[in-house]
Design an enzyme around this catalytic site. Structure first.
Site, PDB file in Angstrom:
ATOM      1  N   ASP A 170       0.782  -1.261  -0.094  1.00 47.98           N
ATOM      2  CA  ASP A 170      -0.023  -0.015  -0.020  1.00 47.98           C
ATOM      3  C   ASP A 170       0.800   1.328   0.117  1.00 47.98           C
ATOM      4  OD1 ASP A 170       0.883  -0.253   2.376  1.00 47.98           O
ATOM      5  OD2 ASP A 170      -0.628   0.975   3.287  1.00 47.98           O
ATOM      6  N   TYR A 264      10.588   4.552   2.293  1.00 48.11           N
ATOM      7  CA  TYR A 264      11.199   3.419   3.028  1.00 48.11           C
ATOM      8  C   TYR A 264      12.912   3.298   2.830  1.00 48.11           C
ATOM      9  CZ  TYR A 264       7.268   1.369   4.923  1.00 48.11           C
ATOM     10  OH  TYR A 264       5.927   1.150   5.539  1.00 48.11           O
TER      11      TYR A 264
END
Ligand code: NAD
Ligand code: LMR
Length: 441
Positions: A170, A264
């Site tokens: 997601d 990330y």
């Protein structure tokens, strides 16, 4: 219109009520005949199950709803399994985050040693639910968004190569929502090119349907603000720790101005900053336990106590509608273009064929077809190769029960400074994960 039977595996998840409400909101696009929740934790399942039974009775009495801890009941007569399990739950996520921090190393859910620890737990749980699905409903598709998605996807590739599992994340969905706000569009207006591993990739193009390229406009914004936006459009990632992460994209772009980064990457490119800003006594797991987990379970208990869901205690997770897009793509052969985690097989020309990569794909009733992204530059390729080997070695260590391989995998991770630190963290993680990890010799 054909109606479908869906089981949500990890039915006791904090995401379940939001996803159930999202499914109800999408009945015109993806109608259900049955909805089942399955979890291996009886108490969590019962609390959410009883509340959702009330909600379904009030809002969608035609959908046959049930919740169970019995795999046969859960997986029999099922068309789609939406999988969001967390093996070890938040108690173990807390360990994943706090143990590395003791050694001055990134403590994160999916990146670095925490992600490796979680991966070794998830493999067992994922193989278990895949086997249930294949036993009781061999025609069923699993739409998996359980983390850590890279390691889970590699384990599926190696250990259950024929299983009908589609792995999706997601995070790019949330970030695209932010990008669309930056340029005054909606995500559905945009088409992207992207390459990477899960939680480790870059957007190389963001175009509207007429073909106008927005990469430079978005980069100009991100160079100043990161992915922080004026209005909160990515409802999934709103807590203070997430705001820091969106802001940090600015520094990710500074080191590699070519493409737009996945947030990330901060754990791999700025691990020192991450550790410096971490609070080892109160990590993201604590934030979620005190926040989302508490809110969701309190809401469920309130619904059961009141005997009605009309007070609106549960909130729709509109962000998760990508899962319906995916189910629809399979069910109705829509040829939706989506970022998926798939076996490379040439999609990234200068990267191993057997790598599980994240790239745009066309999804139809036959499954997923990756779109060619061409050759990637050396900087990204080198980073990805190192991370790929970490993930592959974790799966090999799991299969072989090999301490040595897992130590090497940790040593290879960019988040860990030395083999000595890797060993110290590994020994602590083994202790904390007894009963969850295979025995390592
Ligand atoms: P959670 O701990 O609230 O829920 C996970 C549930 O999985 C628990 O109830 C647990 O008992 C259950 N479970 C564990 N092992 C199982 C097994 N073998 N079989 C059946 N059930 C099992 O966790 P959460 O924060 O709600 O996250 C759930 C998962 O979804 C995680 O992997 C998370 O990373 C992922 N995730 C999903 C989204 C999304 O878009 N929905 C977003 C972020 C993360
Ligand atoms: C996170 O750390 O934010 C992810 O696991 C998703 C979530 O909200 O927990």
């Amino acid at each position: 219109m054909k109606k479908f039977s869906v089981v949500i595996a990890g039915g006791g998840s904090t995401f379940t009520p939001g996803i159930v409400m999202m499914l109800l909101d999408n009945q015109d696009r993806f109608p259900l005949r049955k909805l089942k929740l399955y979890d291996n934790d009886e108490e969590r399942q019962r609390i959410l199950g009883e509340a959702l039974a009330i909600l379904l009775k009030e809002n969608a009495p035609d959908i046959e709803f049930s919740f169970t801890t019995d795999p046969e009941e859960a997986f029999t007569d099922t068309d789609f399994c939406m999988a969001h399990i967390r093996v070890g739950k938040y108690a173990m996520r807390e360990q994943d985050e706090k143990i590395p921090l003791k050694y001055g190393v990134v403590g994160q859910e999916t990146c670095g040693p925490g992600g490796i620890a979680y991966g070794l737990r998830s493999i067992t749980g994922m193989m278990e639910i895949i086997d249930h699905m294949e036993k009781y409903s061999p025609q069923c598709w699993m739409l998996n968004y359980s983390n850590p998605a890279s390691i889970v996807a590699e384990a599926c590739r190696v250990m259950r190569p024929k299983a009908k599992v589609l792995n999706i994340c997601d995070m790019p969905v949330g970030t695209l929502r932010r990008m669309s706000q930056i340029i005054g569009k909606t995500p559905k207006d945009l088409e992207v090119r992207y390459f990477g591993l899960n939680h480790f990739g870059w957007w190389t193009s963001v175009k509207d349907k007429e073909g106008k390229e927005y990469l430079e406009d978005i980069k100009a914004y991100v160079a100043e603000h990161g992915y922080l936006t004026q209005i909160e459009v990515d409802t999934q990632h709103t807590d203070p720790s997430w705001q820091d992460t969106h802001r940090k994209a600015k520094d990710l772009l500074a080191v590699n101005p070519r493409y737009l980064p996945n947030t990330y990457l901060k754990y791999y490119l700025y691990p020192d900053d991450v550790v410096a800003h971490a609070n080892a006594a109160y990590t993201r797991a604590n934030e979620v336990m005190d926040g989302r987990e508490k809110t969701v379970f309190d809401a469920a208990k309130a619904i059961v106590a009141q005997g009605t869901a009309k007070g609106g205690e549960f909130h729709i997770d509109a962000h998760a509608s990508f899962i319906v897009d995916l189910a629809r793509a399979i069910a109705y052969n829509t040829h939706e273009r989506m970022l998926m985690i798939v076996e490379n097989q040439g999609a990234i020309a200068n990267f191993p064929d057997d790598a599980m990569v994240e790239v745009p794909c066309i999804v139809g009733s036959h499954g997923v077809e990756p779109l060619a992204q061409g050759k990637i530059p050396v900087f990204e390729q080198t980073l990805m190769y190192q991370q790929l080997m970490v993930e592959k070695m974790v799966v090999e260590a799991y299969q072989e029960g090999s301490y040595q391989k897992l130590w090497q995998a940790l040593t290879l991770s960019r988040t860990i400074p030395s083999a000595k630190v890797a060993k110290a963290i590994l020994d602590d993680l083994i202790e904390a994960n007894r009963g969850y990890w295979p025995e390592l010799t």
